[in-house]
Design a protein around this motif. Structure first.
Motif, short mmCIF file in Angstrom:
data_model
loop_
_atom_site.label_atom_id
_atom_site.label_comp_id
_atom_site.label_asym_id
_atom_site.label_seq_id
_atom_site.Cartn_x
_atom_site.Cartn_y
_atom_site.Cartn_z
N TYR A 1 -2.34 2.09 -7.90
CA TYR A 1 -1.06 2.09 -8.75
C TYR A 1 -0.94 0.18 -8.36
O TYR A 1 -0.07 -0.85 -9.17
CB TYR A 1 0.16 2.42 -8.67
CG TYR A 1 1.10 1.86 -7.52
CD1 TYR A 1 1.69 1.26 -7.29
CD2 TYR A 1 0.43 2.37 -6.27
CE1 TYR A 1 2.61 0.31 -6.36
CE2 TYR A 1 1.06 2.05 -5.00
CZ TYR A 1 1.85 1.23 -4.19
OH TYR A 1 2.49 0.93 -4.18
N SER A 2 -1.66 -0.55 -7.57
CA SER A 2 -1.34 -2.02 -6.91
C SER A 2 -2.96 -2.04 -7.05
O SER A 2 -3.15 -1.03 -6.39
CB SER A 2 -0.56 -1.59 -6.23
OG SER A 2 -0.88 -1.42 -5.51
N ASP A 3 -3.50 -3.61 -6.45
CA ASP A 3 -4.78 -3.78 -5.98
C ASP A 3 -4.12 -3.36 -4.57
O ASP A 3 -3.10 -3.36 -3.43
CB ASP A 3 -4.02 -5.85 -5.75
CG ASP A 3 -4.19 -6.48 -7.09
OD1 ASP A 3 -5.25 -6.34 -7.65
OD2 ASP A 3 -3.72 -6.53 -7.61
N HIS B 1 -4.27 -3.81 -0.64
CA HIS B 1 -4.33 -4.76 0.23
C HIS B 1 -4.99 -4.73 1.90
O HIS B 1 -5.79 -3.54 1.72
CB HIS B 1 -2.32 -4.44 0.63
CG HIS B 1 -2.02 -3.41 1.51
ND1 HIS B 1 -2.56 -3.11 2.74
CD2 HIS B 1 -1.47 -2.34 1.04
CE1 HIS B 1 -1.55 -2.11 2.91
NE2 HIS B 1 -1.15 -1.50 2.24
N LYS C 1 5.17 6.82 -8.38
CA LYS C 1 4.86 4.93 -8.61
C LYS C 1 3.57 4.34 -9.50
O LYS C 1 3.84 3.89 -10.54
CB LYS C 1 3.79 4.69 -7.21
CG LYS C 1 4.22 4.88 -6.01
CD LYS C 1 3.81 4.80 -4.56
CE LYS C 1 4.71 4.53 -3.63
NZ LYS C 1 4.01 4.36 -2.47
N LYS D 1 4.72 1.92 -12.86
CA LYS D 1 4.52 0.89 -13.00
C LYS D 1 3.38 0.36 -14.78
O LYS D 1 3.63 -0.62 -15.11
CB LYS D 1 2.60 0.75 -11.97
CG LYS D 1 1.60 -0.21 -11.74
CD LYS D 1 2.97 -1.53 -11.41
CE LYS D 1 1.59 -3.40 -11.81
NZ LYS D 1 0.68 -3.12 -10.29
N ILE E 1 -3.62 1.99 -16.00
CA ILE E 1 -3.85 1.98 -14.52
C ILE E 1 -4.41 2.05 -13.61
O ILE E 1 -4.33 1.68 -12.93
CB ILE E 1 -1.75 2.06 -13.90
CG1 ILE E 1 -0.72 1.78 -15.57
CG2 ILE E 1 -1.27 1.85 -12.39
CD1 ILE E 1 -0.56 0.04 -15.09
N TYR F 1 -6.98 0.02 -11.22
CA TYR F 1 -6.94 -0.47 -10.38
C TYR F 1 -7.72 0.56 -8.65
O TYR F 1 -8.43 0.32 -8.33
CB TYR F 1 -5.80 0.21 -9.20
CG TYR F 1 -5.08 -1.06 -9.53
CD1 TYR F 1 -4.31 -2.22 -9.45
CD2 TYR F 1 -3.11 -0.35 -10.56
CE1 TYR F 1 -3.40 -3.04 -10.08
CE2 TYR F 1 -2.63 -1.61 -11.04
CZ TYR F 1 -2.98 -3.09 -10.36
OH TYR F 1 -2.08 -3.95 -11.25
N LYS G 1 5.03 -7.53 2.37
CA LYS G 1 5.76 -8.76 1.23
C LYS G 1 6.49 -9.56 1.27
O LYS G 1 7.17 -10.78 0.87
CB LYS G 1 5.45 -7.93 0.12
CG LYS G 1 3.84 -7.36 -0.53
CD LYS G 1 3.72 -6.80 -1.60
CE LYS G 1 2.69 -5.98 -1.86
NZ LYS G 1 2.83 -4.98 -3.42
N ASN H 1 -0.82 -10.91 -17.71
CA ASN H 1 0.73 -11.18 -17.46
C ASN H 1 1.27 -12.84 -16.77
O ASN H 1 2.67 -12.65 -16.39
CB ASN H 1 0.50 -10.44 -15.22
CG ASN H 1 -0.31 -9.56 -15.58
OD1 ASN H 1 0.27 -8.53 -16.71
ND2 ASN H 1 -0.40 -9.28 -14.62
#
Length: 496
Positions: free
Chosen positions: A36-38, A40, A86, A90, A101, A105, A286, A463
């Motif tokens: 759901y996101s980059d 890390h 999640k 998003k 999504i 990702y 973060k 974005n």
């Protein structure tokens, strides 16, 4: 040389000899990313460490089935079965379909793993691709009496399970202690016990990802997917289950409970967990502004970094610590890793053309010393995949390689067999086991890395995050790469 491998088993809290269930074969399951996101850098460390383990098992001659899942549904914002999914959340924010999504990702994750030279797993199943298997697993657990249904949701009964089994066997905690340290149910009064967890969750009308089931429209609980997929592809019992240490207290504890309840067996013989990352002695987060995304490390675009570091330098940096140890990021530490990595990479270059001198007599002392160092490469990895010990051994081999490369007659002559073994061992461990490559001869990898960065920059522009877009462009320019922008966005690059 006898090669007995010993691994630290979180389940028993001790180091044990590794003996596969089926001789010559290894089944390994590693919990993959929620897309759901980059991804890390903490996630990257976990997958790079298990890539090292995968590579070494292959090097020892095992036939390995390595399963690493993709979580593309069912992972709520809280481990207590609270909050939104999640991925759905998003998708709503981005006004996209959830599978858009997931695709975006997942591709990013694969690109990053390729840049880090991680081998793909044997099988990479998704949660949404195994809804049927998850529903069948819930049915089995209900039938065995370890779960209950409430208004379309199904929960695992932890306290009933603990009457005959040890729920805290993995995390080493007693049920009473866990109950005392768990907050009250609050709005989740439908649960019978504070530690009960969802196997199947009734979907609210606005929930985007839902499937029909015997209990109505819903979606699987996060813990369920790993049990269902490991059972399908590795059987009810397999050799290694891995993941980050943060998964051990709840996710992996619940996996064991599900499997024992359904199949009567702990799914894995050996549970392996990677440790956490810190920055300058502080936990990465973060909120503290001290966590890095991979491209920030490569470009040096994070405020805490003095410069960018190559993917191989970052991979090498991780290898300097045991997978069970905390790794602390600092400019000084990663710069030292860069120097060490380049030194060993230079020796690997010298091996390409290194030829043995004609010898008349063998210096037995030197002959033994080099064979002992070759053995040490294995001793390090056989000691719970201790990559720092193996790097020390490679460093010692590097000194001999440099000595022979310089035609140093004082280094002592060795036999042809030892000379060949020195070359093979160094190459095997530097390239195949540790998964390292030469930084200055990676045109294809540079293309992959730049394509990843271009994708990230285009996403930032889409974005309207122009600050990040500009930072990427200027950061690349400062290290010799010029991006070419056009009406379609950034599509290519040149060296300047």
């Amino acid at each position: 040389m006898e090669q007995k491998l010993f691994v630290y088993n979180t389940l028993t809290r001790k180091k044990e000899e590794f003996i596969p269930l089926n001789p010559g074969h290894v089944g390994m399951y590693v919990c993959g990313p929620t897309v759901y996101s980059d991804v890390h850098i903490g996630n990257c460390r976990t997958f790079i460490c298990f890539d090292l383990i995968f590579r070494y098992l292959l090097h020892l001659g095992y036939k390995v089935r390595y399963v690493r899942n993709i979580t593309d549904a069912g992972h709520l914002e809280s481990d207590a079965d609270e909050g939104e999914d999640k991925i759905s959340k998003k998708a709503k924010i981005a006004q996209l379909e959830p599978m858009e999504i997931v695709q975006k990702y997942t591709v990013d994750f694969h690109n990053v793993m390729q840049v880090f030279n991680a081998l793909p797993p044997s099988i990479e199943p998704t949660a949404t691709g195994h809804i049927i298997e998850q529903i069948e697993l819930v049915k089995d657990i209900l039938e065995k009496g370890y779960a209950y249904e409430v208004d379309g949701s199904v929960y695992f009964d932890v306290e009933k399970y603990n009457q005959t089994q040890d729920y805290g066997i993995l995390n080493g905690r007693k049920l009473e202690d866990m109950l005392n340290n768990t907050r009250n149910l609050g709005g989740q009064n439908e649960k019978h016990g504070k530690l009960d967890f969802a196997l199947w969750i009734k979907a609210k009308p606005e929930h985007l990802m839902k499937w029909p089931s015997p209990w109505g429209l819903g979606f699987p609980g996060w813990h369920l997917e790993c049990s269902a997929m490991s059972n399908k592809y590795l059987g009810h019992q397999f050799d290694i289950h891995g993941g980050g240490i943060d998964l051990m207290p709840t996710h992996h504890t619940n996996e064991i409970a599900q499997n024992v309840a359904c199949c009567g067996k702990n799914p894995a013989s050996y549970w392996l967990h990677t440790n956490m990352l810190t920055t300058n002695g502080q936990k990465m987060s973060k909120s503290l502004g001290n966590s890095f995304l991979p491209h920030e490390l490569f470009l040096g675009s994070h405020p805490l970094l003095k410069k960018g570091y190559s993917p191989m330098t970052v991979r090498f940096f991780f290898m300097q610590a045991s997978y069970r140890s905390t790794v602390d990021f600092s400019n000084e530490a990663i710069e030292a890793a860069e120097i060490f990595y380049k030194k060993l990479a230079e020796s690997a270059k010298k091996l390409v053309t290194l030829q043995q001198n004609a010898i008349t007599t063998v210096d037995e002392e030197t002959n033994k010393a080099i064979n002992d160092i070759c053995d040490d490469c294995y001793h390090g990895m056989n000691d719970n995949f201790n990559s720092p010990k193996t790097l020390d051994a490679l460093n010692n081999l590097s000194k001999w390689i440099n000595s022979y490369s310089g035609n140093n007659r004082n280094s002592g002559e060795i036999s042809a067999e030892t000379f060949d073994r020195m070359k093979k061992t160094y190459n095997d461990f530097f390239f195949d086991v540790l998964g390292l490559k030469q930084d200055d001869n990676e045109n294809a990898d540079t293309d992959d890395l730049m394509n990843l960065v271009i994708t990230l920059r285009n996403e930032a522009k889409t974005n309207k995050d122009y600050a990040t877009s500009d930072k990427i462009r200027e950061g690349l320019k400062s290290i010799g790469f010029q991006l070419n922008d056009n009406k379609q966005g950034t599509t290519d690059w040149i060296r300047i």
